[in-house]
Design a protein around this motif. Structure first.
Motif, PDB file in Angstrom:
ATOM      1  N   LEU A 376      -4.253   4.738 -16.726  1.00  0.00           N
ATOM      2  CA  LEU A 376      -3.333   3.680 -16.872  1.00  0.00           C
ATOM      3  C   LEU A 376      -1.990   4.173 -16.214  1.00  0.00           C
ATOM      4  N   PRO A 377      -1.094   2.987 -15.740  1.00  0.00           N
ATOM      5  CA  PRO A 377      -0.260   3.174 -14.980  1.00  0.00           C
ATOM      6  C   PRO A 377       0.899   4.159 -15.761  1.00  0.00           C
ATOM      7  N   LEU A 382       4.432   2.714 -13.183  1.00  0.00           N
ATOM      8  CA  LEU A 382       4.503   1.770 -14.210  1.00  0.00           C
ATOM      9  C   LEU A 382       5.656   0.928 -14.085  1.00  0.00           C
ATOM     10  N   ALA A 383       6.834   1.529 -13.599  1.00  0.00           N
ATOM     11  CA  ALA A 383       8.210   0.877 -13.435  1.00  0.00           C
ATOM     12  C   ALA A 383       7.928  -0.172 -12.324  1.00  0.00           C
ATOM     13  N   PRO A 400      -7.990   0.749 -17.329  1.00  0.00           N
ATOM     14  CA  PRO A 400      -8.223   1.232 -15.965  1.00  0.00           C
ATOM     15  C   PRO A 400      -9.504   0.414 -15.281  1.00  0.00           C
ATOM     16  N   TYR A 401      -9.401   0.335 -13.945  1.00  0.00           N
ATOM     17  CA  TYR A 401     -10.416  -0.503 -13.543  1.00  0.00           C
ATOM     18  C   TYR A 401     -11.594   0.599 -13.295  1.00  0.00           C
ATOM     19  N   GLU A 549       7.509   8.223  -3.944  1.00  0.00           N
ATOM     20  CA  GLU A 549       7.691   6.754  -4.213  1.00  0.00           C
ATOM     21  C   GLU A 549       6.304   5.886  -3.369  1.00  0.00           C
ATOM     22  N   LEU A 550       6.201   6.410  -2.263  1.00  0.00           N
ATOM     23  CA  LEU A 550       4.886   5.828  -1.544  1.00  0.00           C
ATOM     24  C   LEU A 550       3.957   5.750  -2.193  1.00  0.00           C
ATOM     25  N   VAL A 551       3.516   6.864  -2.986  1.00  0.00           N
ATOM     26  CA  VAL A 551       2.223   6.912  -3.598  1.00  0.00           C
ATOM     27  C   VAL A 551       2.168   6.222  -4.675  1.00  0.00           C
ATOM     28  N   ALA A 552       3.217   6.050  -5.453  1.00  0.00           N
ATOM     29  CA  ALA A 552       3.506   5.043  -6.796  1.00  0.00           C
ATOM     30  C   ALA A 552       3.178   3.755  -6.469  1.00  0.00           C
ATOM     31  N   ALA A 553       3.791   3.253  -5.214  1.00  0.00           N
ATOM     32  CA  ALA A 553       3.702   1.697  -4.826  1.00  0.00           C
ATOM     33  C   ALA A 553       2.293   1.461  -4.380  1.00  0.00           C
TER      34      ALA A 553
END
Length: 615
Positions: A376-377, A382-383, A400-401, A549-553
């Motif tokens: 789950l995020p 999540l943000a 989760p998918y 941030e790139l990975v999270a997005a």
């Protein structure tokens, strides 16, 4: 004014002058650019770690390509351009194969950009030359960008953030962007394969003016390690190594491009292509079909060691392979219909019966990498998702998918029951064993377009599964040119396709999944995805301030794409299967992200070739 006050004024003025001088100082020149922020090789390095700098030059390597070609002009979106652009032309900066998105000097010997990434300046190497000896100039770079944007809609879209390209010094060219903050743009423009303006604006041997807006079979002037020696249209291209290539001693190229001749043979039939390899008419083969790998390599040359089979890990990229549904079709607008179709795709049975268990199920657009969504995020991912909560399925936050699993009668029955439930919720019903729209009485039919036999057996298995749901799947095989045109014009209902992804996603995601690209023919948004949440997340990817941030997005986008069920994930393999006649050698250590890296860092081995015998 007292002496004391005069002193303060003078001091303040001096500080302002010093501050202004400091602010006006240009950023420092760099020898490399990296999107990860980590650069492996320092200024003054002489070679990469994955080459043999003493590799002998010589020999011939014969390679095979599926398809054909009708032009040497790679700028145009039409026609089939010869796949030799990377050998003919050079970029400003070139990537290494043991780092993620890190590039070093090629045509340019240095680069600089302000901290806000609003522009970038490349400094042309004074030794940079075309094969005719003329220097490569900033004007060539400016002209190349202009022609890419003028003649190729996809390139125009990709480089739309470049608002100007100017010569800012004798050997300097500056790209200015429409907004600051895009970390990827300085490196992206450095990847352009620069074209020779003077050649394209000149005349051919018959005195005719060349025209870059038209296809051509005239071998073009290049700047790279090879030039076209000879060719037969649609059948063969022979590339010869440029012995006095000006860039052969650049650190990023030392130990590479070792063959005197690279020969490319084109085949329209995959069976004939394999037989040519067996008959020693082709030296090296990448095998993409698990069935052929398992059943067609038991021939004498393999058994006695003259042909070597070897697999190499593929870490440089990932790939979402899927049945792509054309969302421009009304029948695919309802997510419940798309989920039902996905439930009927029985990967496990296909893998066991058709693919010798060689594959894994794709469950991410970035499968097998740190960019893939999982569990789950949390945290920054999540943000990011919270900012688009109103425009994404609620399951994004709660489930989760998981790709549906088949392979057993119980699993198949469970999937069928759930698919029937979803179809009923979507307004369909079963009549005479056909899934129909009760309002119109129209059966649900889907045409799956193929461009050859490679996926025909898989399509037939999917058809049999959909028959149980009452959905009629028709399979239509067309030739390559018709297939390309129909896909380019979005004239299909469903296709097998893929979305190749790098380990550093960025601006290309707009072309893959962005709303604007959905209506632009020739774009890679073949599914026709139009989703404002995805558009906003793509902007977060493009303007990410750091790798975290790139990975999270990217994980956030992956999760939203998956839970919308825009396409039916199929399968993937994390390795390259290769077979080769034993005439070649390679460095002891291959690059981390290069797979086999053939033929780039390999060389012709005289002793092995003599032991193997003549061709």
């Amino acid at each position: 004014m007292t002496p004391f006050l005069r002193g303060l004024v003078a001091l303040a003025a001096g500080l302002l002058v010093a501050s202004g001088a400091q602010a006006s100082e240009p950023p420092p020149w760099r020898h490399a650019l990296s999107l990860t922020g980590e650069i492996r090789y320092p200024p003054g390095f002489t070679q990469t770690d994955y080459v043999n700098p003493q590799a002998p030059k010589g020999g011939v390597v014969r390679q095979s390509i599926t398809g054909s070609f009708d032009s040497f002009n790679h700028v145009l979106p039409r026609g089939a351009a010869a796949p030799v652009t990377g050998l003919l032309y050079m970029p400003l900066f070139d990537d290494t194969m043991d780092e993620i998105s890190t590039a070093y000097g090629a045509i340019a010997d240095a680069v600089r950009h302000p901290d806000d990434y609003s522009s970038v300046t490349y400094r042309i190497n004074p030794n940079a030359r075309w094969h005719d000896g003329q220097p490569i100039t900033p004007e060539d770079v400016i002209w190349t960008m202009a022609k890419l944007k003028e003649l190729n809609p996809r390139q125009s879209f990709y480089y739309r953030n470049v608002v100007s390209v100017e010569k800012t010094a004798e050997r300097e060219v500056t790209f200015t962007f429409d907004a600051p903050g895009n970390r990827e743009k300085p490196q992206i423009v450095g990847q352009i394969r620069v074209l020779p303006r003077h050649w394209w604006e000149g005349t051919d041997a018959q005195g005719r003016r060349r025209d870059i807006s038209q296809t051509t079979l005239e071998p073009p002037l290049g700047s790279g390690p090879y030039r076209v020696r000879s060719f037969e249209p649609g059948r063969t291209i022979v590339m010869e190594r440029v012995a006095d290539w000006w860039a052969r001693d650049l650190p990023v190229y030392v130990g590479k491009h070792n063959f005197d001749e690279q020969r490319f043979e084109f085949f329209r039939d995959s069976t004939v292509q394999l037989e040519a390899f067996k008959a020693d008419q082709v030296d090296f083969r990448f095998e993409n079909t698990a069935r052929i790998w398992a059943t067609q390599y038991d021939f004498p040359a393999v058994r006695d060691g003259r042909v070597i089979q070897e697999t190499f890990p593929e870490r440089a990229s990932t790939n979402m392979q899927a049945v792509i549904l054309n969302l421009r079709q009304q029948k695919f607008q309802d997510v419940r219909v798309r989920r039902a179709l996905t439930l009927m795709f029985d990967f496990e049975t296909m893998n066991a019966n058709l693919m010798f268990g060689a594959y894994k199920r794709t469950d991410s657009y970035f499968v097998g990498t740190e960019l893939a969504s999982r569990d789950l995020p949390t945290g920054e991912e999540l943000a990011i998702l919270e900012t688009v909560r109103a425009d994404v399925p609620p399951e994004v936050f709660t489930e989760p998918y998981r790709a549906p699993a088949g392979g057993t009668p119980d699993a198949q029955r469970t999937n069928l029951r759930e698919a029937l439930r979803l179809m009923r919720e979507a307004g369909y019903e079963v009549r005479n064993r056909r899934m129909v729209n009760p309002a119109t009485g129209e059966p649900l039919r889907i045409e799956l377009l193929l461009n050859g036999p490679s996926f025909e057996r898989h399509a037939l298995a999917f058809k049999a599964s959909l028959d149980r749901l009452g959905v009629e799947l028709t399979i239509r095989v067309v030739d390559s040119s018709q297939y390309v045109n129909r896909v380019r014009e979005f004239g299909f209902e469903a296709i097998f396709g893929s979305y190749p992804q790098s380990l550093s996603p960025g601006n290309e995601q707009r072309d893959f999944f962005g709303t604007e690209a959905a209506g632009r023919q020739g774009s890679f948004n073949r599914a026709g995805i139009r989703n404002p949440a995805i558009d906003r997340i793509i902007d977060r990817i493009i303007f990410a301030k750091n790798r975290a941030e790139l990975v999270a997005a990217t994980r956030a986008m992956d999760r939203v794409l998956l839970h919308n069920h825009y396409m039916i994930p199929t399968w993937y393999s994390a390795e390259e299967r290769t077979a080769r006649w034993n005439r070649f050698s390679r460095p002891e250590r291959l690059p981390t992200y290069g797979g086999a890296a053939f033929p780039t860092v390999w060389w012709w081995d005289r002793a092995k070739a003599e032991a193997l015998g003549s061709r």
